[in-house]
Design an enzyme around this catalytic site. Structure first.
Site, PDB file in Angstrom:
ATOM      1  N   GLY A  75     -14.783  10.458  12.511  1.00  0.00           N
ATOM      2  CA  GLY A  75     -14.514  11.823  12.960  1.00  0.00           C
ATOM      3  C   GLY A  75     -15.614  12.788  12.563  1.00  0.00           C
ATOM      4  N   HIS A  94     -22.975  11.502  17.421  1.00  0.00           N
ATOM      5  CA  HIS A  94     -21.933  10.662  18.027  1.00  0.00           C
ATOM      6  C   HIS A  94     -22.049  10.710  19.555  1.00  0.00           C
ATOM      7  CE1 HIS A  94     -19.804  11.472  14.061  1.00  0.00           C
ATOM      8  NE2 HIS A  94     -19.880  10.165  14.111  1.00  0.00           N
ATOM      9  N   GLN A 121     -13.797   2.259   2.122  1.00  0.00           N
ATOM     10  CA  GLN A 121     -15.256   2.242   2.015  1.00  0.00           C
ATOM     11  C   GLN A 121     -15.801   3.355   1.122  1.00  0.00           C
ATOM     12  OE1 GLN A 121     -15.804   2.900   6.431  1.00  0.00           O
ATOM     13  NE2 GLN A 121     -17.603   4.018   5.750  1.00  0.00           N
ATOM     14  N   GLY A 173     -25.349   3.694  14.889  1.00  0.00           N
ATOM     15  CA  GLY A 173     -26.607   4.433  14.773  1.00  0.00           C
ATOM     16  C   GLY A 173     -27.528   3.811  13.735  1.00  0.00           C
ATOM     17  N   LYS A 185     -29.286   5.434  11.851  1.00  0.00           N
ATOM     18  CA  LYS A 185     -29.298   6.273  10.651  1.00  0.00           C
ATOM     19  C   LYS A 185     -28.683   5.478   9.494  1.00  0.00           C
ATOM     20  CE  LYS A 185     -27.174  10.013   8.395  1.00  0.00           C
ATOM     21  NZ  LYS A 185     -26.006   9.258   7.908  1.00  0.00           N
ATOM     22  N   ASP A 186     -27.654   4.706   9.809  1.00  0.00           N
ATOM     23  CA  ASP A 186     -27.047   3.818   8.813  1.00  0.00           C
ATOM     24  C   ASP A 186     -27.580   2.415   9.082  1.00  0.00           C
ATOM     25  OD1 ASP A 186     -25.172   5.730   7.535  1.00  0.00           O
ATOM     26  OD2 ASP A 186     -24.423   5.871   9.574  1.00  0.00           O
ATOM     27  N   GLN A 230     -26.051  -0.487   7.270  1.00  0.00           N
ATOM     28  CA  GLN A 230     -24.728  -0.768   7.830  1.00  0.00           C
ATOM     29  C   GLN A 230     -24.853  -1.578   9.129  1.00  0.00           C
ATOM     30  OE1 GLN A 230     -21.146   1.970   8.105  1.00  0.00           O
ATOM     31  NE2 GLN A 230     -22.088   2.429  10.067  1.00  0.00           N
ATOM     32  N   ARG A 283     -21.658  14.695   7.292  1.00  0.00           N
ATOM     33  CA  ARG A 283     -21.799  15.351   5.990  1.00  0.00           C
ATOM     34  C   ARG A 283     -22.565  16.667   6.097  1.00  0.00           C
ATOM     35  NH1 ARG A 283     -21.033  11.499   1.539  1.00  0.00           N
ATOM     36  NH2 ARG A 283     -20.201   9.630   2.505  1.00  0.00           N
TER      37      ARG A 283
END
Ligand code: PAF
Length: 281
Positions: free
Chosen positions: A30, A36, A60, A148, A150-151, A154, A188
């Protein structure tokens, strides 16, 4: 369309799949933003139907205050998507839809990918990410899922996850979406003041500095330079700056022209922890 029941979502998707439609999943927690949207648009270029899941995954977070303070506003998120892309299906499960009565992370063998950077500084984080995604993939059974860069760590862990769990879903990495000053879009960022948003550009500047230096300088001197940049800014607390080989994600001090390298940063700006990374060659 917002769907919060697992069974209605599955019924809707079953009909679409029987009509030969491809399903894409963009998993989110969210606090939706331009980043996104760029993932969703990317997903639409590969799939007929895009499901955006909104679920703040408790397993997490290794820090309970981080979980508590994570921005949540499903109504605003649904409106944001309605304004930009009406046909997207928004899935907003409850904790028990995902975890039944056992809200616990499973433990996965991600190997090297989780020994450094986010894996090192956020113990158990990737087991939590793996646990929620394994369940979301099981519920939705998407053909493709979009993450993404960006991570980046991940993204690599998720690719490993589907290898381990043998789930039939293609994991697609999408370029990091940045604002006009280079700051990576992140939920964030909503917790930063106007002044802090400006300060946060230091992360992109440091990564660009590392990229420019990479061809001619040693990894050690790049690290010193970047650490100095953060030391001279009193608002920042640098958690790590690491240069890693892309194939194994292990921090290194040596360069070999046969490999691709990437720089990773995690830093606190006040109470907000920000991360970013960039390919160096
Ligand atoms: O990147 C995120 O927002 C989360 O880690 C994800 C992939 C939605 C899993 O909770």
């Amino acid at each position: 369309m917002v769907i919060n029941s697992k069974s209605s979502l599955q019924e809707t998707l079953e009909i679409a799949k029987n009509e030969g439609k491809t399903i894409g999943l963009v998993p989110t927690m969210g606090a939706l933003h331009e980043g996104h949207l760029s993932l969703i648009n990317f997903a639409y270029s590969h799939c007929d139907i895009v499901v955006v899941s909104i679920f703040v995954n408790p397993t997490q977070f290794n820090n309970s205050s981080d979980l508590e303070k994570y921005p949540r506003n499903v109504i605003k998120d649904a409106e944001f998507l309605k304004a930009h892309n009406e046909k997207t299906i928004v899935f907003t499960p409850e904790v028990e839809d995902i975890y039944d009565d056992k809200v616990e992370a499973e433990s996965f063998e991600f190997g090297n990918f989780v020994n450094h950077m986010e894996g090192e500084f956020r113990t158990g984080h990737f087991d939590g990410v793996g646990s929620v995604l394994k369940r979301l993939f099981d519920i939705i059974k998407p053909h493709k899922a979009f993450f993404g860069e960006k991570d980046y760590q991940q993204l690599r862990v998720v690719k490993k996850l589907v290898e381990i769990t043998e789930q039939d879903v293609d994991i697609i990495g999408c370029p990091t979406s940045r604002n006009e000053f280079g700051l990576a879009q992140s939920s964030r960022n909503f917790r930063l003041s106007e002044a802090e948003l400006k300060e946060a550009e230091l992360i992109y500047e440091a990564l660009m500095k590392a990229k420019h230096m990479f061809g001619k300088n040693s990894i050690e001197s790049i690290e010193n330079e970047v650490e100095q940049m953060f030391k001279s800014n009193p608002h920042f607390d640098l958690e790590y700056f690491s240069i890693v080989k892309e194939n194994d994600l292990i921090p290194t001090k040596t360069k070999d022209s046969n490999y691709n390298y990437r720089a990773f940063i995690a830093a606190f700006l006040g109470e907000v922890r920000l991360i970013d990374n960039m390919a160096l060659n």
